[in-house]
Design a protein around this motif. Structure first.
Motif, mmCIF file in Angstrom:
data_model
loop_
_atom_site.group_PDB
_atom_site.id
_atom_site.type_symbol
_atom_site.label_atom_id
_atom_site.label_comp_id
_atom_site.label_asym_id
_atom_site.label_seq_id
_atom_site.Cartn_x
_atom_site.Cartn_y
_atom_site.Cartn_z
ATOM 1 N N ASN A 420 -7.910 -3.876 86.313
ATOM 2 C CA ASN A 420 -6.961 -3.811 87.432
ATOM 3 C C ASN A 420 -7.624 -4.498 88.616
ATOM 4 O O ASN A 420 -8.641 -4.021 89.108
ATOM 5 N N GLY A 433 -3.393 2.817 84.946
ATOM 6 C CA GLY A 433 -4.808 3.180 84.837
ATOM 7 C C GLY A 433 -5.004 4.671 84.570
ATOM 8 O O GLY A 433 -5.967 5.075 83.907
ATOM 9 N N ALA A 437 -6.947 6.259 81.503
ATOM 10 C CA ALA A 437 -8.033 7.221 81.727
ATOM 11 C C ALA A 437 -7.866 8.455 80.845
ATOM 12 O O ALA A 437 -8.826 8.952 80.263
ATOM 13 N N ASN A 443 -11.460 2.619 82.874
ATOM 14 C CA ASN A 443 -10.943 1.784 83.954
ATOM 15 C C ASN A 443 -12.045 0.911 84.528
ATOM 16 O O ASN A 443 -13.182 1.346 84.714
ATOM 17 N N SER A 445 -11.839 -1.465 87.719
ATOM 18 C CA SER A 445 -10.809 -1.735 88.727
ATOM 19 C C SER A 445 -11.358 -1.899 90.139
ATOM 20 O O SER A 445 -12.364 -1.288 90.517
ATOM 21 N N LEU A 447 -11.244 -1.128 94.044
ATOM 22 C CA LEU A 447 -11.049 0.187 94.679
ATOM 23 C C LEU A 447 -9.756 0.199 95.482
ATOM 24 O O LEU A 447 -9.763 0.215 96.712
ATOM 25 N N TRP A 450 -4.986 4.536 93.388
ATOM 26 C CA TRP A 450 -5.564 5.831 93.003
ATOM 27 C C TRP A 450 -7.055 5.765 92.702
ATOM 28 O O TRP A 450 -7.730 6.780 92.715
ATOM 29 N N TRP A 451 -7.573 4.573 92.380
ATOM 30 C CA TRP A 451 -8.900 4.484 91.791
ATOM 31 C C TRP A 451 -10.052 4.984 92.691
ATOM 32 O O TRP A 451 -10.989 5.610 92.193
ATOM 33 N N CYS A 455 -12.717 7.179 90.669
ATOM 34 C CA CYS A 455 -13.864 6.409 90.170
ATOM 35 C C CYS A 455 -15.217 7.044 90.445
ATOM 36 O O CYS A 455 -15.558 7.350 91.580
ATOM 37 N N GLN A 463 -16.155 0.238 89.091
ATOM 38 C CA GLN A 463 -15.434 -0.404 90.189
ATOM 39 C C GLN A 463 -15.769 -1.891 90.220
ATOM 40 O O GLN A 463 -16.849 -2.307 89.825
ATOM 41 N N SER A 507 -13.946 10.288 81.512
ATOM 42 C CA SER A 507 -12.697 9.707 81.987
ATOM 43 C C SER A 507 -11.522 10.664 81.724
ATOM 44 O O SER A 507 -10.671 10.895 82.600
ATOM 45 N N SER A 511 -9.274 12.838 84.584
ATOM 46 C CA SER A 511 -7.874 12.485 84.814
ATOM 47 C C SER A 511 -6.873 13.519 84.326
ATOM 48 O O SER A 511 -5.748 13.559 84.813
#
Ligand SMILES: *Cc1c(COP(=O)(O)O)cnc(C)c1O
Length: 539
Positions: A420, A433, A437, A443, A445, A447, A450-451, A455, A463, A507, A511
């Protein structure tokens, strides 16, 4: 105290792939909202429009360009709710009905359409037509939605406008009160007390506005004077601004998005405070049952096997859809997104000197999917570019046409990594994502969205970049992307199997509640729907 009864308004609903009444994340979010309300037995009525031709079914032509197809949508699972009501559109009294689906128990779905064929153009295609069509659609959704609730005799404690498309419902609620003898100001104050509003896109152009004259001609406002309309939404009439002024409480869809939105709308006098309620996804829809079972049994080898099974199924699916044989023994990076330029879908392929060695050694295989809006030429060029790149690297880059919920489900459980890389801060939340997760698909991605909330770099994913927003951010993020990919991700994937599985577990652990729509719904009830709590925005 019993739960407030909610009327939820949204232009699109993504419930399952056979009902193509969604374009992207907004619809999936609305679908997951209904499903979680159903799972928890919460009283919610969902209101939308019945799109006879749904949303585009994308086909990539022989020339590599995306084409649009609109097969008729099946009414299976819906029945006429049996009520009739009228809505004024462009001087016509349009007789409307609603089609009801009881599939989600305590959260029935009502989709409105014209009874007469001659007005069916209004709800022909989701986000179809031109400017006037959109206004007519929004009149049917908003004004029609309130009239439908009255015709059904549904008691409502709170009206939730998911996005600005529904704000004409606010006008209708004010109009009703004026009809009972209140002044505009009194009616507005009482109406605000029962409306909540969710703002979505931080891309300025994504916030619709309409000329007040055109709105008047279309019949969106007939009972107010121009000054009153301007006080709500300005002229041009901005639907998001009106939403913020018509509600008692607004929310954004992630913490970072709440900050961005407060900044974006701080000039709006009389706007409701904006709190953050981060999106979530429905576990029953998006989490693979085998993966969940292995996680819950605390069985690392079983988790890997479940993952590999989902991955082999994905490879078989890719083979049948695109004719390409991916190797389930090598890493697969997934990227499935609506084609919008801020999402930078081709970023990883922009510098051949960096990506080609990885593709040649088959250290990575790239799997893309995504639709462009039928009238979005830039989006179509993004899709055509991905299709071209897939032809350029035929064994290691794949583009799957017609991104839908089935493809989304297969990818977010069968890939190894979920990429992402939007331009920060334009991804309001992003939910694919979260689906990844929950399935232990790690992921990788920027920042954004939502990350930043989920993260833990190197623990449950990675990241890209460091929230840098300078002019040369493409190069900055690209460099970081490859540093992390070749320096950390691939060495772990191919060299430290145990650590990879630990990360998959981390992960899922991170999540499964925090980014589930069950948690999200709980927060909506607490922060938005409950009339007692009027939270202030935290600045
Ligand atoms: C989850 C999903 C989306 C939204 O994903 P984003 O990460 O927000 O872009 C869009 N379309 C489909 C088909 C999905 O399954």
């Amino acid at each position: 105290m019993s739960n407030p009864r909610v009327a939820y308004f949204c232009m699109e609903y993504g419930l399952h792939e056979e009902l193509p009444m969604y374009a992207g994340g907004l619809g999936i979010l609305a679908g997951d909202h209904i499903k979680s309300a159903h799972d928890r037995g919460l009283p919610l009525v969902a209101i939308g429009l019945f799109w006879r031709e749904g949303y585009t079914q994308q086909r990539i032509g022989g020339d590599g360009y995306p084409y649009d197809d609109f097969p008729a949508v099946s009414m299976e699972g819906f029945e006429d709710a049996g009520v009739r009501f009228h809505v004024s559109v462009q001087g016509n009294q349009v007789e409307c009905r609603a089609l009801r689906s009881e599939r989600y128990g305590t959260a029935p779905l009502y989709l409105i359409e014209s009874v007469e064929d001659r007005f069916r153009w209004i709800t022909r295609r989701l986000y179809g037509g031109r400017h006037h069509d959109r206004i007519a659609q929004e009149i049917l959704l908003g004004v029609g939605g309130v009239r439908l609730l009255r015709a059904l005799g549904h008691q409502v404690d709170v009206y939730h406008f998911n996005e600005g498309h529904a704000v004409f419902a606010g006008l209708e609620l004010i109009r009703e009160r004026i009809g009972r003898g209140l002044s505009f100001d009194e009616a507005l104050a009482d109406t605000r007390d029962e409306i909540v509003f969710t703002t979505h896109t931080p891309v300025p152009a994504g916030n619709e506005s309409h000329d007040l004259g055109v709105l008047h001609e279309m019949g969106a406002w007939l009972d107010f004077n121009q000054g009153e309309m301007e006080r709500l939404g300005g002229n041009p009439f901005n639907m998001t601004v009106a939403g913020l002024r018509l509600c008692r409480q607004a929310n954004a869809v992630a913490k970072l998005h709440a900050e961005t939105s407060r900044e974006m709308w701080k000039h709006v006098s009389g706007a409701a405070p904006i709190v953050a309620i981060t999106n979530g996804v429905h576990p029953g829809t998006w989490q693979d049952a085998r993966i969940r079972a292995a996680f819950e049994a605390d069985d690392p080898a079983g988790l890997w096997n479940a993952h590999q099974e989902a991955k082999r199924e994905l490879c078989a699916d890719v083979k049948s859809r695109a004719g390409v044989e991916l190797d389930p023994g090598r890493a697969i990076i997934g990227f499935a997104r609506r084609a919008a330029s801020y999402k930078r879908s081709d970023l990883i392929l922009r510098d051949p000197s960096r990506i080609e060695p990885l593709l040649e050694r088959r250290e990575v295989q790239l799997l893309f999917s995504g639709k462009a809006h039928p009238q979005d030429e830039i989006g179509k060029r993004i899709v055509a570019n991905l299709a071209r790149l897939a032809r350029q690297y035929p064994s290691s880059v794949v583009f799957i046409e017609n991104y839908d919920m089935a493809i989304g489900r297969a990818l977010t459980r069968g890939c190894d990594l979920w990429l992402n890389n939007p331009i920060r801060p334009f991804e309001a939340s992003g939910t694919s994502g979260m689906k990844a997760a929950m399935n232990g698909v790690l992921n990788f991605s920027v920042l954004d969205g939502w990350w930043p909330e989920g993260c833990e770099h190197g623990v449950n994913g990675w990241q890209i970049g460091d929230a840098y927003e300078g002019e040369d951010r493409d190069e900055h993020d690209l460099r970081s992307l490859f540093e992390v990919l070749t320096g950390q991700i691939l060495p772990t994937y191919y060299g430290d199997h145990e650590r990879w599985i630990r990360m998959m577990r981390a992960s899922i652990e991170m999540s499964r509640w925090r980014f589930s729509s069950d948690r999200m719904l709980e927060e909506y009830y607490e922060k938005l729907y409950s009339p007692k709590k009027r939270l202030r925005a935290v600045s």
